[in-house]
Each structure stands twice: as structure tokens, then as C-alpha cells.
Design a protein around this motif. Structure first.
Motif, PDB file in Angstrom:
ATOM      1  N   VAL A 259      -3.575   2.743   2.341  1.00  0.00           N
ATOM      2  CA  VAL A 259      -2.885   2.873   3.471  1.00  0.00           C
ATOM      3  C   VAL A 259      -3.747   2.066   4.560  1.00  0.00           C
ATOM      4  O   VAL A 259      -4.880   2.457   4.821  1.00  0.00           O
ATOM      5  N   ALA A 260      -2.813   1.249   5.180  1.00  0.00           N
ATOM      6  CA  ALA A 260      -3.516   0.166   6.196  1.00  0.00           C
ATOM      7  C   ALA A 260      -3.463   0.920   7.514  1.00  0.00           C
ATOM      8  O   ALA A 260      -4.072   0.688   8.423  1.00  0.00           O
ATOM      9  N   ALA A 261      -2.283   1.525   7.746  1.00  0.00           N
ATOM     10  CA  ALA A 261      -2.201   2.199   9.071  1.00  0.00           C
ATOM     11  C   ALA A 261      -1.006   3.056   8.799  1.00  0.00           C
ATOM     12  O   ALA A 261      -0.243   3.184   7.963  1.00  0.00           O
ATOM     13  N   ILE A 262      -1.237   4.101   9.927  1.00  0.00           N
ATOM     14  CA  ILE A 262      -0.101   5.120  10.028  1.00  0.00           C
ATOM     15  C   ILE A 262       0.513   5.434  11.459  1.00  0.00           C
ATOM     16  O   ILE A 262      -0.363   5.348  12.563  1.00  0.00           O
ATOM     17  N   ASP A 263       1.840   5.470  11.553  1.00  0.00           N
ATOM     18  CA  ASP A 263       2.337   5.485  12.935  1.00  0.00           C
ATOM     19  C   ASP A 263       3.228   6.750  13.058  1.00  0.00           C
ATOM     20  O   ASP A 263       3.985   6.907  11.937  1.00  0.00           O
TER      21      ASP A 263
ATOM     22  N   HIS B 274      -1.722  14.696   4.406  1.00  0.00           N
ATOM     23  CA  HIS B 274      -3.152  14.478   4.371  1.00  0.00           C
ATOM     24  C   HIS B 274      -3.768  13.238   4.297  1.00  0.00           C
ATOM     25  O   HIS B 274      -5.048  13.000   4.440  1.00  0.00           O
ATOM     26  N   LEU B 275      -3.014  12.216   4.120  1.00  0.00           N
ATOM     27  CA  LEU B 275      -3.272  10.957   3.822  1.00  0.00           C
ATOM     28  C   LEU B 275      -3.864  10.099   5.361  1.00  0.00           C
ATOM     29  O   LEU B 275      -3.345  10.625   6.221  1.00  0.00           O
ATOM     30  N   ALA B 276      -5.116   9.600   4.945  1.00  0.00           N
ATOM     31  CA  ALA B 276      -5.726   8.916   6.132  1.00  0.00           C
ATOM     32  C   ALA B 276      -5.919   7.352   6.092  1.00  0.00           C
ATOM     33  O   ALA B 276      -5.447   7.099   4.687  1.00  0.00           O
TER      34      ALA B 276
ATOM     35  N   VAL C 104      -3.230   5.260  -2.802  1.00  0.00           N
ATOM     36  CA  VAL C 104      -1.928   6.332  -3.398  1.00  0.00           C
ATOM     37  C   VAL C 104      -1.609   5.357  -4.717  1.00  0.00           C
ATOM     38  O   VAL C 104      -1.645   4.317  -4.744  1.00  0.00           O
ATOM     39  N   ASN C 105      -0.960   6.167  -5.410  1.00  0.00           N
ATOM     40  CA  ASN C 105      -0.243   5.944  -6.684  1.00  0.00           C
ATOM     41  C   ASN C 105       1.021   5.289  -6.466  1.00  0.00           C
ATOM     42  O   ASN C 105       1.667   6.022  -5.663  1.00  0.00           O
ATOM     43  N   LEU C 106       1.377   4.039  -7.087  1.00  0.00           N
ATOM     44  CA  LEU C 106       2.759   3.594  -6.863  1.00  0.00           C
ATOM     45  C   LEU C 106       3.440   3.480  -7.901  1.00  0.00           C
ATOM     46  O   LEU C 106       2.516   2.768  -9.147  1.00  0.00           O
ATOM     47  N   GLU C 107       4.757   3.602  -8.006  1.00  0.00           N
ATOM     48  CA  GLU C 107       5.489   2.939  -8.893  1.00  0.00           C
ATOM     49  C   GLU C 107       6.845   2.645  -8.679  1.00  0.00           C
ATOM     50  O   GLU C 107       7.491   3.542  -7.931  1.00  0.00           O
ATOM     51  N   ARG C 108       7.454   1.383  -9.031  1.00  0.00           N
ATOM     52  CA  ARG C 108       8.750   0.933  -8.745  1.00  0.00           C
ATOM     53  C   ARG C 108       9.712   2.049  -9.578  1.00  0.00           C
ATOM     54  O   ARG C 108       9.474   2.523 -10.800  1.00  0.00           O
TER      55      ARG C 108
END
Length: 196
Positions: free
Chosen positions: A12-16, A73-75, A80-84
């Protein structure tokens, strides 16, 4: 549709914040292969790619998603786990995963078994979800096999590859996880309830 076989992790690079929604900007090795409008599983939550910029892509989680999953809850800096989505010509290596989290659960304990890791999870059985012995469960987007199934919890064992290539390596007792229960089991339970 997904299979619960995590391709990689992202950061997570940023959260808006946008009203009650959160937009997550994710740094990932998958970014250059993504397209806007594509669905990607994030800790088991299906979200739509809304923006691309260099090695970062963006997805938005609405309030309903944030209330029912652990994404709120992410900061910044979290993995994060990723799947396409599974391609029509792909192998079905996990189990049927929709990317629709049923509820959250809590990691109760983690045991290092010198070659594997044993995780114990609890969840609120009042929501109506169940696990079965040797059945499938999706935890934070990872397809796993249940054992020691009981009314409000279960256990899973993680092999070294899964431990090293997913966010399970960071999971600690007390952490909240996303749970998607087996879709076949959910339909069978609903059909049986209709005939009572």
C-alpha cells in the motif's frame, strides 16, 4: 472468478479518503500487466482497477466493503495478497473463490512446526457460515484446506512456499482476516434450510 492462488503481494503506497470510500494506491509487480476496469483480488476482496501510474495502480473500496472486510485496517506500507481473475484457459489450482468476503475472523495462534506453520482462527458463527473437515476456505485471498473444524473456528497448515509468498508471514495472533467460505457449501446449506 478467482482460485485463491496468490500471484504476488503488493504494498500500500497511499490511501485517499473520498467521502466514506477509501482509494488504495498499490505498488505491485503486476501493475504493468493490468488494465483499467480489470478485477483484482486484494486479501480476497474483488476490487476494480481505476487508475494506473508507473508501478502503482488504484482501486476503491466502498463503505460496505470496508465494514465487512479487513481493508479498512490497512495502512501505508502494509502488504496485500494479490490475484488476477482466472483466465478461461487457465488451470484451476485452488477452489472457486468469488472475491466476496463473507465475514472477518481473528487469528488466535500461530505455531512454527519446523517445516510448516499452524494457524488457528475463530469467527462469529452467528452469521451462519460453516466450515467442514477437509473443506476449502479462503483466508485473505489464499485457498486453504480446513482441519479441526468446529462451530466457531478451524485450523490450517501453511507450507513454506505459501508462508514466504503471501502475507501469512506477517500474520500475528489478534490480527483480523477476511474469510470467504466455500460457495458450494453455502448453496447446499441454503437449499437445506429452504426444506425445513
Amino acid at each position: 472468478m478467482f482460485t485463491g492462488i496468490v500471484e504476488t503481494t503488493g504494498r500500500v503506497a497511499a490511501i485517499d479518503a473520498e467521502g466514506t470510500n477509501l482509494t488504495f494506491h498499490i505498488d505491485s509487480s503486476l501493475t504493468n500487466e493490468l488494465k483499467i476496469d480489470q478485477s483484482v483480488s486484494h486479501n480476497g476482496v474483488c476490487l476494480t482497477v481505476t487508475g494506473l501510474s508507473g508501478d502503482t495502480y488504484s482501486v476503491t473500496a466502498v463503505d460496505e466493503t470496508l465494514k465487512k472486510t479487513n481493508l479498512g485496517h490497512l495502512a501505508v506500507g502494509d502488504s496485500v495478497n494479490l490475484e488476477r481473475c482466472m483466465p478461461a484457459t487457465g488451470r484451476f489450482d485452488g477452489h472457486i473463490v468469488q472475491g466476496h468476503v463473507d465475514q472477518t475472523g481473528t487469528c488466535v495462534s500461530v505455531q512454527d512446526l519446523n517445516g510448516s506453520w499452524l494457524y488457528d482462527f475463530q469467527y462469529d458463527p452467528g452469521v451462519g457460515n460453516i466450515t467442514v473437515e477437509k473443506g476449502s476456505i479462503c483466508i485473505n485471498g489464499v485457498s486453504l484446506t480446513v482441519f479441526d473444524s468446529h462451530d466457531d473456528g478451524f485450523r490450517v497448515t501453511i507450507i513454506p512456499y505459501t508462508y514466504e509468498h503471501t502475507t501469512f508471514r506477517n500474520l500475528q495472533p489478534g490480527d483480523v482476516v477476511n474469510l470467504e467460505f466455500d460457495v458450494v457449501g453455502k448453496y447446499i446449506k441454503k437449499m437445506l434450510a429452504a426444506y425445513k
